[in-house]
Design an enzyme around this catalytic site. Structure first.
Site, PDB file in Angstrom:
ATOM      1  N   SER A 190       0.875  -1.184   0.000  1.00  0.00           N
ATOM      2  CA  SER A 190       0.000   0.000   0.000  1.00  0.00           C
ATOM      3  C   SER A 190       0.902   1.220   0.000  1.00  0.00           C
ATOM      4  O   SER A 190       2.073   1.135   0.398  1.00  0.00           O
ATOM      5  CB  SER A 190      -0.855   0.006   1.270  1.00  0.00           C
ATOM      6  OG  SER A 190      -1.455   1.271   1.469  1.00  0.00           O
ATOM      7  N   TYR A 245      -2.337  -0.769  10.291  1.00  0.00           N
ATOM      8  CA  TYR A 245      -2.247  -1.062   8.858  1.00  0.00           C
ATOM      9  C   TYR A 245      -0.886  -0.631   8.307  1.00  0.00           C
ATOM     10  O   TYR A 245      -0.217  -1.386   7.583  1.00  0.00           O
ATOM     11  CB  TYR A 245      -3.383  -0.324   8.150  1.00  0.00           C
ATOM     12  CG  TYR A 245      -3.516  -0.574   6.671  1.00  0.00           C
ATOM     13  CD1 TYR A 245      -4.034  -1.776   6.193  1.00  0.00           C
ATOM     14  CD2 TYR A 245      -3.154   0.396   5.740  1.00  0.00           C
ATOM     15  CE1 TYR A 245      -4.182  -2.000   4.840  1.00  0.00           C
ATOM     16  CE2 TYR A 245      -3.300   0.181   4.380  1.00  0.00           C
ATOM     17  CZ  TYR A 245      -3.816  -1.015   3.929  1.00  0.00           C
ATOM     18  OH  TYR A 245      -3.969  -1.234   2.582  1.00  0.00           O
TER      19      TYR A 245
HETATM   20  P1  NAI Z   1     -11.355  -5.521  -0.194  1.00  0.00           P
HETATM   21  O1  NAI Z   1     -11.633  -5.351   1.264  1.00  0.00           O
HETATM   22  O2  NAI Z   1     -12.317  -4.982  -1.170  1.00  0.00           O
HETATM   23  O3  NAI Z   1     -11.052  -7.056  -0.519  1.00  0.00           O
HETATM   24  C1  NAI Z   1     -10.203  -7.808   0.312  1.00  0.00           C
HETATM   25  C2  NAI Z   1     -10.575  -9.268   0.247  1.00  0.00           C
HETATM   26  O4  NAI Z   1      -9.711  -9.952   1.164  1.00  0.00           O
HETATM   27  C3  NAI Z   1     -12.015  -9.539   0.710  1.00  0.00           C
HETATM   28  O5  NAI Z   1     -12.671 -10.376  -0.226  1.00  0.00           O
HETATM   29  C4  NAI Z   1     -11.843 -10.212   2.066  1.00  0.00           C
HETATM   30  O6  NAI Z   1     -12.868 -11.169   2.359  1.00  0.00           O
HETATM   31  C5  NAI Z   1     -10.480 -10.882   1.894  1.00  0.00           C
HETATM   32  N1  NAI Z   1      -9.857 -11.183   3.179  1.00  0.00           N
HETATM   33  C6  NAI Z   1      -9.838 -10.426   4.304  1.00  0.00           C
HETATM   34  N2  NAI Z   1      -9.237 -11.090   5.287  1.00  0.00           N
HETATM   35  C7  NAI Z   1      -8.839 -12.281   4.783  1.00  0.00           C
HETATM   36  C8  NAI Z   1      -8.184 -13.415   5.318  1.00  0.00           C
HETATM   37  N3  NAI Z   1      -7.837 -13.462   6.622  1.00  0.00           N
HETATM   38  N4  NAI Z   1      -7.939 -14.465   4.513  1.00  0.00           N
HETATM   39  C9  NAI Z   1      -8.335 -14.454   3.221  1.00  0.00           C
HETATM   40  N5  NAI Z   1      -8.982 -13.423   2.657  1.00  0.00           N
HETATM   41  C10 NAI Z   1      -9.240 -12.354   3.435  1.00  0.00           C
HETATM   42  O7  NAI Z   1      -9.919  -4.837  -0.395  1.00  0.00           O
HETATM   43  P2  NAI Z   1      -9.086  -4.412  -1.706  1.00  0.00           P
HETATM   44  O8  NAI Z   1      -9.147  -2.941  -1.802  1.00  0.00           O
HETATM   45  O9  NAI Z   1      -9.400  -5.253  -2.881  1.00  0.00           O
HETATM   46  O10 NAI Z   1      -7.627  -4.754  -1.142  1.00  0.00           O
HETATM   47  C11 NAI Z   1      -6.772  -5.740  -1.674  1.00  0.00           C
HETATM   48  C12 NAI Z   1      -5.366  -5.472  -1.161  1.00  0.00           C
HETATM   49  O11 NAI Z   1      -4.949  -4.177  -1.602  1.00  0.00           O
HETATM   50  C13 NAI Z   1      -5.240  -5.442   0.371  1.00  0.00           C
HETATM   51  O12 NAI Z   1      -4.027  -6.056   0.753  1.00  0.00           O
HETATM   52  C14 NAI Z   1      -5.227  -3.968   0.691  1.00  0.00           C
HETATM   53  O13 NAI Z   1      -4.573  -3.712   1.897  1.00  0.00           O
HETATM   54  C15 NAI Z   1      -4.490  -3.421  -0.504  1.00  0.00           C
HETATM   55  N6  NAI Z   1      -4.689  -2.010  -0.762  1.00  0.00           N
HETATM   56  C16 NAI Z   1      -5.929  -1.511  -1.105  1.00  0.00           C
HETATM   57  C17 NAI Z   1      -6.054  -0.166  -1.416  1.00  0.00           C
HETATM   58  C18 NAI Z   1      -7.344   0.431  -1.885  1.00  0.00           C
HETATM   59  O14 NAI Z   1      -7.410   1.668  -2.027  1.00  0.00           O
HETATM   60  N7  NAI Z   1      -8.388  -0.321  -2.170  1.00  0.00           N
HETATM   61  C19 NAI Z   1      -4.927   0.763  -1.319  1.00  0.00           C
HETATM   62  C20 NAI Z   1      -3.692   0.132  -0.950  1.00  0.00           C
HETATM   63  C21 NAI Z   1      -3.599  -1.203  -0.696  1.00  0.00           C
END
Ligand code: NAI
Length: 250
Positions: free
Chosen positions: A130, A142
């Site tokens: 991130s 985080y």
């Molecule tokens: P999101 O919250 O929309 O999707 C994350 C997915 O991970 C969800 O389907 C959730 O059920 C799953 N998840 C959560 N805990 C879990 C676990 N213990 N085991 C397996 N799956 C699990 O988030 P998004 O935005 O798609 O994020 C994806 C990655 O990108 C994350 O690592 C997040 O930190 C990172 N990120 C996101 C940003 C954003 O602006 N959306 C910015 C920077 C980084």
């Protein structure tokens, strides 16, 4: 190039964590379109997802045993699953700090420990960090977890390089997903204001970077940390200064 002619992952087995929605779902779709046999996993599975809690060693052990039996090899891993927790320094509870680390750092560690032994030379791992891994972002649990993930990525690149396995980390800015939306409209506006390109990013844009890093097109790239943030981290916090002087020249 049309997907019809672009099948960079034919015959390749790729695991994506957190693939039920958001960036992980887009990455799983893009890899599938390019011919990969994608194992989409999530702690809250939907559709074709397989259940896997990245923080559970038992879950990883079971997945690794199944993949060894079914395919013998794994060629790619996207450690995408992550959670945020927006408590600030003075308020964050140890249990929440630990919970965020369990998913964001221990999860990728376990994924690498259990799947790297199945990876032949030429395999590739992408860890999703991130902009909070590159800056002093306000959600302390985080931010600390994503900085730790950078360390894990670099050590992994060092340790796995001799086996021909590449490990890179990517660092998204504000990408339109449910996680980002949970920050609220003011958070979104502040991000756009700090972003030279003047907009948020899409899951498709992140998926393009991930597929590139998993593919042989990036065969000499390992140990890198690539921001995908519209330029947010490049200006080191002085965009507001630049914007103010542009609007009110001294
Ligand atoms: P999101 O919250 O929309 O999707 C994350 C997915 O991970 C969800 O389907 C959730 O059920 C799953 N998840 C959560 N805990 C879990 C676990 N213990 N085991 C397996 N799956 C699990 O988030 P998004 O935005 O798609 O994020 C994806 C990655 O990108 C994350 O690592 C997040 O930190 C990172 N990120 C996101 C940003 C954003 O602006 N959306 C910015 C920077 C980084």
């Amino acid at each position: 190039m049309s997907d019809l002619y672009r099948k960079r992952f034919l015959g390749k087995v790729v695991v994506v964590t957190g693939a039920a929605r958001g960036q992980g779902a887009a990455e799983a779709d893009a890899l599938t379109r390019e011919g990969a046999r994608v194992i989409a996993t999530d702690v809250r599975p939907q559709g074709d997802c397989r259940r896997l809690d990245v923080a559970s060693e038992t879950d990883w052990a079971e997945l690794a045993a199944e993949l060894k039996e079914a395919y013998g090899q794994v060629h790619g891993l996207v450690n995408n699953a992550g959670i945020t927790w927006r408590a600030r320094l003075g308020d964050v509870q140890v249990k929440d700090f630990d919970r965020v680390h369990a998913v964001n750092v221990t999860g990728p560690l376990l994924g690498i420990q259990y799947l790297a032994p199945l990876m032949p030379p030429g395999s590739s791992i992408v860890n999703v960090g991130s902009i909070a891994a590159l800056t002093a972002h306000y959600p302390v649990a985080y931010t600390a977890s994503k900085w730790a993930l950078r360390g894990l990525s670099r050590v992994s690149a060092l340790e796995l390089g001799p086996r021909g396995i590449r490990v890179n980390s990517i660092h998204p800015g504000f990408i339109e997903t449910e996680m980002a939306a949970s920050g609220g409209p003011v958070f979104r506006e502040a991000n756009v204001r700090e972003t030279p390109l003047g907009r948020t990013g899409t899951v498709g844009e992140v998926a393009s970077l991930v597929t590139f890093l998993l593919s042989d097109e990036s065969s000499f790239i390992t140990g890198t940390e690539i921001p995908i943030d519209g330029g947010l981290t490049a200006h080191g916090g002085v965009k507001s200064l630049s914007d103010t002087l542009r609007e009110q020249p001294s």
